[in-house]
Design a protein around this motif. Structure first.
Motif, mmCIF file in Angstrom:
data_model
loop_
_atom_site.group_PDB
_atom_site.id
_atom_site.type_symbol
_atom_site.label_atom_id
_atom_site.label_comp_id
_atom_site.label_asym_id
_atom_site.label_seq_id
_atom_site.Cartn_x
_atom_site.Cartn_y
_atom_site.Cartn_z
ATOM 1 N N GLN A 9 -1.646 -62.282 -27.097
ATOM 2 C CA GLN A 9 -2.337 -63.303 -27.876
ATOM 3 C C GLN A 9 -3.827 -63.283 -27.523
ATOM 4 O OE1 GLN A 9 -1.873 -67.675 -27.033
ATOM 5 N NE2 GLN A 9 -0.568 -67.470 -28.839
ATOM 6 N N LEU A 10 -4.652 -62.998 -28.515
ATOM 7 C CA LEU A 10 -6.103 -62.980 -28.358
ATOM 8 C C LEU A 10 -6.692 -63.976 -29.352
ATOM 9 C CD1 LEU A 10 -6.652 -59.111 -28.150
ATOM 10 C CD2 LEU A 10 -6.553 -60.737 -26.250
ATOM 11 N N LEU A 11 -6.869 -65.213 -28.910
ATOM 12 C CA LEU A 11 -7.274 -66.297 -29.805
ATOM 13 C C LEU A 11 -8.679 -66.115 -30.367
ATOM 14 C CD1 LEU A 11 -5.918 -69.371 -27.831
ATOM 15 C CD2 LEU A 11 -4.857 -68.174 -29.746
ATOM 16 N N HIS A 12 -8.815 -66.438 -31.664
ATOM 17 C CA HIS A 12 -10.085 -66.374 -32.376
ATOM 18 C C HIS A 12 -10.252 -67.645 -33.203
ATOM 19 C CE1 HIS A 12 -9.428 -62.153 -31.440
ATOM 20 N NE2 HIS A 12 -10.716 -61.967 -31.663
ATOM 21 N N LEU A 13 -11.453 -68.194 -33.194
ATOM 22 C CA LEU A 13 -11.796 -69.386 -33.967
ATOM 23 C C LEU A 13 -12.639 -68.965 -35.171
ATOM 24 C CD1 LEU A 13 -12.380 -72.491 -34.387
ATOM 25 C CD2 LEU A 13 -14.314 -72.161 -32.834
ATOM 26 N N ALA A 32 -20.611 -81.789 -40.633
ATOM 27 C CA ALA A 32 -20.055 -81.176 -41.837
ATOM 28 C C ALA A 32 -19.512 -79.763 -41.588
ATOM 29 C CB ALA A 32 -21.116 -81.131 -42.930
ATOM 30 N N LEU A 33 -19.430 -79.349 -40.319
ATOM 31 C CA LEU A 33 -18.894 -78.017 -40.031
ATOM 32 C C LEU A 33 -17.471 -77.892 -40.558
ATOM 33 C CD1 LEU A 33 -20.048 -77.158 -36.406
ATOM 34 C CD2 LEU A 33 -20.902 -76.251 -38.557
ATOM 35 N N ASP A 34 -17.155 -76.738 -41.077
ATOM 36 C CA ASP A 34 -15.815 -76.437 -41.584
ATOM 37 C C ASP A 34 -15.074 -75.643 -40.510
ATOM 38 O OD1 ASP A 34 -13.553 -75.806 -43.034
ATOM 39 O OD2 ASP A 34 -14.584 -74.457 -44.428
ATOM 40 N N ILE A 35 -14.157 -76.318 -39.809
ATOM 41 C CA ILE A 35 -13.322 -75.654 -38.807
ATOM 42 C C ILE A 35 -12.119 -75.103 -39.555
ATOM 43 C CG2 ILE A 35 -12.079 -75.869 -36.630
ATOM 44 C CD1 ILE A 35 -15.126 -76.494 -36.451
ATOM 45 N N VAL A 36 -12.131 -73.803 -39.810
ATOM 46 C CA VAL A 36 -11.084 -73.173 -40.605
ATOM 47 C C VAL A 36 -9.787 -73.100 -39.816
ATOM 48 C CG1 VAL A 36 -10.446 -71.108 -41.900
ATOM 49 C CG2 VAL A 36 -12.830 -71.863 -41.852
ATOM 50 N N GLY A 37 -9.866 -72.657 -38.566
ATOM 51 C CA GLY A 37 -8.662 -72.597 -37.745
ATOM 52 C C GLY A 37 -8.792 -71.668 -36.563
ATOM 53 N N ILE A 38 -7.717 -71.639 -35.765
ATOM 54 C CA ILE A 38 -7.612 -70.752 -34.612
ATOM 55 C C ILE A 38 -6.481 -69.786 -34.909
ATOM 56 C CG2 ILE A 38 -7.101 -70.599 -32.149
ATOM 57 C CD1 ILE A 38 -8.360 -73.381 -31.851
ATOM 58 N N TYR A 39 -6.742 -68.506 -34.661
ATOM 59 C CA TYR A 39 -5.812 -67.448 -35.040
ATOM 60 C C TYR A 39 -5.423 -66.613 -33.820
ATOM 61 C CZ TYR A 39 -7.268 -69.011 -39.566
ATOM 62 O OH TYR A 39 -7.511 -69.818 -40.647
ATOM 63 N N HIS A 70 -10.677 -65.825 -26.764
ATOM 64 C CA HIS A 70 -10.024 -65.203 -25.609
ATOM 65 C C HIS A 70 -11.048 -64.681 -24.602
ATOM 66 C CE1 HIS A 70 -10.755 -60.973 -26.939
ATOM 67 N NE2 HIS A 70 -10.736 -61.533 -28.140
ATOM 68 N N ARG A 71 -12.221 -64.307 -25.070
ATOM 69 C CA ARG A 71 -13.276 -63.851 -24.162
ATOM 70 C C ARG A 71 -13.880 -65.016 -23.379
ATOM 71 N NH1 ARG A 71 -16.408 -59.636 -28.163
ATOM 72 N NH2 ARG A 71 -14.709 -58.126 -28.311
ATOM 73 N N LYS A 78 -10.279 -57.310 -19.882
ATOM 74 C CA LYS A 78 -10.777 -56.106 -20.545
ATOM 75 C C LYS A 78 -10.228 -55.988 -21.957
ATOM 76 C CE LYS A 78 -12.815 -54.594 -16.847
ATOM 77 N NZ LYS A 78 -14.031 -55.235 -16.544
ATOM 78 N N ALA A 79 -9.524 -57.025 -22.450
ATOM 79 C CA ALA A 79 -8.908 -56.987 -23.780
ATOM 80 C C ALA A 79 -9.977 -56.891 -24.847
ATOM 81 C CB ALA A 79 -8.056 -58.222 -24.006
ATOM 82 N N SER A 80 -9.667 -56.150 -25.899
ATOM 83 C CA SER A 80 -10.590 -56.043 -27.025
ATOM 84 C C SER A 80 -10.058 -56.879 -28.171
ATOM 85 C CB SER A 80 -10.738 -54.583 -27.456
ATOM 86 O OG SER A 80 -9.488 -54.092 -27.880
ATOM 87 N N GLY A 81 -10.902 -57.019 -29.212
ATOM 88 C CA GLY A 81 -10.426 -57.727 -30.402
ATOM 89 C C GLY A 81 -11.219 -58.899 -30.757
#
Length: 81
Positions: A9-13, A32-39, A70-71, A78-81
């Motif tokens: 799992q490498l979480l991205h916002l 007014a920021l649009d928080i689309v989600g965490i993936y 995740h970073r 050392k995970a990429s993505g």
């Protein structure tokens, strides 16, 4: 609940909003920021980012971003993505 597919799992916002200037990254209205989600991975975050970016193409000041959470959570990884 998502099935465990064995992938790390490498979480991205994904979020966006209207920028003050075209070349900057400062937002006009933080409320007014649009928080689309965490993936769970970059590919799904990129899909969401692309959909939101294309939907707002008529507004030159609107920008969406993908943040590699995740970073931030594990900076020594050392995970990429």
């Amino acid at each position: 609940m998502a099935a465990d597919d064995g992938k790390k799992q490498l979480l991205h916002l994904v979020f966006g909003g209207e920028l003050k200037t075209l070349g900057g990254t400062e937002f006009r209205d933080l409320d007014a920021l649009d928080i689309v989600g965490i993936y769970p991975d970059y590919d799904s975050a990129r899909t969401a980012w692309k959909a939101k970016a294309q939907a707002s193409v008529d507004n030159a000041h609107m920008r969406y971003f993908v943040v590699h959470l995740h970073r931030l959570l594990d900076p020594d990884s050392k995970a990429s993505g």
